[in-house]
Design a protein around this motif. Sequence first.
Motif, PDB file in Angstrom:
ATOM      1  N   PHE A 124      39.040   6.309   2.547  1.00 41.41           N
ATOM      2  CA  PHE A 124      38.466   7.613   2.856  1.00 41.41           C
ATOM      3  C   PHE A 124      39.129   8.690   1.980  1.00 41.41           C
ATOM      4  CE2 PHE A 124      37.744   4.931   6.463  1.00 41.41           C
ATOM      5  CZ  PHE A 124      36.505   5.318   6.962  1.00 41.41           C
ATOM      6  N   PHE A 125      38.322   9.409   1.233  1.00 38.72           N
ATOM      7  CA  PHE A 125      38.818  10.490   0.378  1.00 38.72           C
ATOM      8  C   PHE A 125      38.604  11.822   1.102  1.00 38.72           C
ATOM      9  CE2 PHE A 125      38.308   7.014  -2.519  1.00 38.72           C
ATOM     10  CZ  PHE A 125      39.312   7.198  -3.467  1.00 38.72           C
ATOM     11  N   LEU A 126      39.710  12.422   1.522  1.00 44.21           N
ATOM     12  CA  LEU A 126      39.670  13.640   2.322  1.00 44.21           C
ATOM     13  C   LEU A 126      39.962  14.866   1.471  1.00 44.21           C
ATOM     14  CD1 LEU A 126      40.063  11.359   4.436  1.00 44.21           C
ATOM     15  CD2 LEU A 126      41.645  12.885   5.649  1.00 44.21           C
ATOM     16  N   THR A 127      39.284  15.970   1.772  1.00 41.75           N
ATOM     17  CA  THR A 127      39.729  17.240   1.209  1.00 41.75           C
ATOM     18  C   THR A 127      40.850  17.770   2.091  1.00 41.75           C
ATOM     19  OG1 THR A 127      38.196  18.637   2.492  1.00 41.75           O
ATOM     20  CG2 THR A 127      37.400  17.771   0.360  1.00 41.75           C
ATOM     21  N   GLY A 128      41.718  18.586   1.508  1.00 41.33           N
ATOM     22  CA  GLY A 128      42.783  19.188   2.302  1.00 41.33           C
ATOM     23  C   GLY A 128      42.229  20.104   3.373  1.00 41.33           C
ATOM     24  N   ASP A 129      41.151  20.803   3.057  1.00 40.55           N
ATOM     25  CA  ASP A 129      40.514  21.679   4.029  1.00 40.55           C
ATOM     26  C   ASP A 129      40.012  20.879   5.231  1.00 40.55           C
ATOM     27  OD1 ASP A 129      39.144  24.267   4.856  1.00 40.55           O
ATOM     28  OD2 ASP A 129      37.397  22.963   4.611  1.00 40.55           O
TER      29      ASP A 129
ATOM     30  N   HIS B 120      40.292  19.257  10.774  1.00 43.53           N
ATOM     31  CA  HIS B 120      40.048  18.108  11.652  1.00 43.53           C
ATOM     32  C   HIS B 120      41.234  17.129  11.621  1.00 43.53           C
ATOM     33  CE1 HIS B 120      35.924  19.540  11.868  1.00 43.53           C
ATOM     34  NE2 HIS B 120      35.821  19.458  10.555  1.00 43.53           N
ATOM     35  N   PRO B 121      42.415  17.574  12.026  1.00 46.31           N
ATOM     36  CA  PRO B 121      43.589  16.688  11.929  1.00 46.31           C
ATOM     37  C   PRO B 121      43.463  15.433  12.794  1.00 46.31           C
ATOM     38  CG  PRO B 121      44.099  18.660  13.221  1.00 46.31           C
ATOM     39  CD  PRO B 121      42.776  18.906  12.567  1.00 46.31           C
ATOM     40  N   ALA B 122      42.830  15.542  13.964  1.00 45.84           N
ATOM     41  CA  ALA B 122      42.690  14.359  14.818  1.00 45.84           C
ATOM     42  C   ALA B 122      41.801  13.321  14.149  1.00 45.84           C
ATOM     43  CB  ALA B 122      42.115  14.762  16.176  1.00 45.84           C
TER      44      ALA B 122
ATOM     45  N   ALA C  57      34.518  15.879   3.693  1.00 50.41           N
ATOM     46  CA  ALA C  57      34.712  17.283   3.334  1.00 50.41           C
ATOM     47  C   ALA C  57      33.984  18.218   4.293  1.00 50.41           C
ATOM     48  CB  ALA C  57      34.216  17.543   1.908  1.00 50.41           C
ATOM     49  N   TRP C  58      33.021  17.688   5.046  1.00 50.70           N
ATOM     50  CA  TRP C  58      32.194  18.539   5.908  1.00 50.70           C
ATOM     51  C   TRP C  58      32.603  18.361   7.362  1.00 50.70           C
ATOM     52  CZ3 TRP C  58      28.270  15.646   2.602  1.00 50.70           C
ATOM     53  CH2 TRP C  58      28.083  16.312   1.381  1.00 50.70           C
ATOM     54  N   ASN C  59      31.671  17.944   8.223  1.00 46.68           N
ATOM     55  CA  ASN C  59      32.003  17.758   9.633  1.00 46.68           C
ATOM     56  C   ASN C  59      32.418  16.304   9.905  1.00 46.68           C
ATOM     57  OD1 ASN C  59      29.588  16.200   9.907  1.00 46.68           O
ATOM     58  ND2 ASN C  59      28.401  18.078  10.254  1.00 46.68           N
ATOM     59  N   THR C  60      32.656  16.012  11.169  1.00 47.19           N
ATOM     60  CA  THR C  60      33.161  14.688  11.555  1.00 47.19           C
ATOM     61  C   THR C  60      32.104  13.857  12.281  1.00 47.19           C
ATOM     62  OG1 THR C  60      33.968  15.478  13.699  1.00 47.19           O
ATOM     63  CG2 THR C  60      35.474  15.651  11.828  1.00 47.19           C
TER      64      THR C  60
ATOM     65  N   HIS D  34      29.534   9.087   2.725  1.00 47.55           N
ATOM     66  CA  HIS D  34      30.128  10.270   3.347  1.00 47.55           C
ATOM     67  C   HIS D  34      30.163  10.089   4.860  1.00 47.55           C
ATOM     68  CE1 HIS D  34      28.834  11.686  -0.608  1.00 47.55           C
ATOM     69  NE2 HIS D  34      29.736  12.655  -0.494  1.00 47.55           N
ATOM     70  N   VAL D  35      31.198  10.653   5.502  1.00 45.91           N
ATOM     71  CA  VAL D  35      31.342  10.512   6.953  1.00 45.91           C
ATOM     72  C   VAL D  35      30.780  11.707   7.708  1.00 45.91           C
ATOM     73  CG1 VAL D  35      33.368   9.025   6.802  1.00 45.91           C
ATOM     74  CG2 VAL D  35      33.668  11.515   6.933  1.00 45.91           C
ATOM     75  N   GLY D  36      30.347  12.724   6.994  1.00 43.68           N
ATOM     76  CA  GLY D  36      29.803  13.906   7.641  1.00 43.68           C
ATOM     77  C   GLY D  36      28.545  14.374   6.958  1.00 43.68           C
ATOM     78  N   ALA D  37      28.038  15.496   7.425  1.00 43.95           N
ATOM     79  CA  ALA D  37      26.835  16.085   6.854  1.00 43.95           C
ATOM     80  C   ALA D  37      27.142  17.505   6.405  1.00 43.95           C
ATOM     81  CB  ALA D  37      25.711  16.103   7.893  1.00 43.95           C
ATOM     82  N   PRO D  38      26.413  18.016   5.398  1.00 39.05           N
ATOM     83  CA  PRO D  38      26.634  19.388   4.934  1.00 39.05           C
ATOM     84  C   PRO D  38      26.439  20.396   6.059  1.00 39.05           C
ATOM     85  CG  PRO D  38      25.269  18.178   3.380  1.00 39.05           C
ATOM     86  CD  PRO D  38      25.396  17.317   4.608  1.00 39.05           C
TER      87      PRO D  38
END
Length: 296
Positions: A92-97, A102-104, A70-73, A218-222
């Motif tokens: 991996f559970f993605l938010t639509g945002d 980050h489509p790539a 949901a945050w960064n990559t 989580h794959v990113g950080a706040p």
Amino acid sequence: MKRFIASVITTLAATATALTAVATTPAPTTTHRTVTVAASRPHASPLLDGSENRTFRTGRRLVALTFNAAWNTDGIGTVLAVLRQHHAPATFFLTGDFAERHPAAARSLAAAGHGIGNHSFSHPHFGELTPRERAAEVLSADRAIRAATGTAPLPFFRFPYGDTTPRQIAEVNALGFADIEFTTDTNGYLGPQGGMTVERTVRRVTDALRPGAIIQMHVGAPEGRHTVLDARALPAVLDALRSRGYGVADLARVMGGHADRPGPRASIRSGRRSRLSGPYGLVGPYGRRSGPSGQP
């Protein structure tokens, strides 16, 4: 925000029928196929309806690895490399945002053969939304994830913050999704600022070990942070699982989310790798069991 508002407007008409059905009956299993977002999207097994699904049923030493995005990559490259090295499947559970920003990165997760689930569009507290707004969050995210990944995501939904109620689960089931929560969160997302370390992250996994456990990472950080402890801890997590005789299951297979996609497969027999399998993944029967709630 404009992007999400536009997405909500296009979603409302598609959700009206499902919401009416949920409002008039407490039994989700009779309405879980009312709305079809796209003909190619598989539906969750009705055996998963009405439950938070915090574990999966198995008599073997297996767990499932899941990551929220949901945050960064910042951690994605490391996570994918470690999973590939260990032949371990993940979901991996993605938010639509996230998918739109980050489509790539979203495509890279799907291209690696891992499962893709839905984590809402904007990660709100669902208890603060109306039924129509909740449905819009789910379906708008589904569209965004499809557009970014170029594939049909699994019929799995994970509530933001673990904010679930029987009514909200029934609404999600009516849209064709199973609620997939978690047995434990590593709390790696708290980072060093929150008192977490790699060692503490790994310990939260080992302390919760049981057959059928679902691990949330989580794959990113706040916002404003770049240290992704879950990515740093993942090699140690996998080593800890293996040393305790545990394998990693493909959540789509053990929970009945039969998406038409290739995925990493492996076996834990004697730790021997073959050309098509590694030491961590395994396929088993699906089922449901609820457990205690944990961190978002």
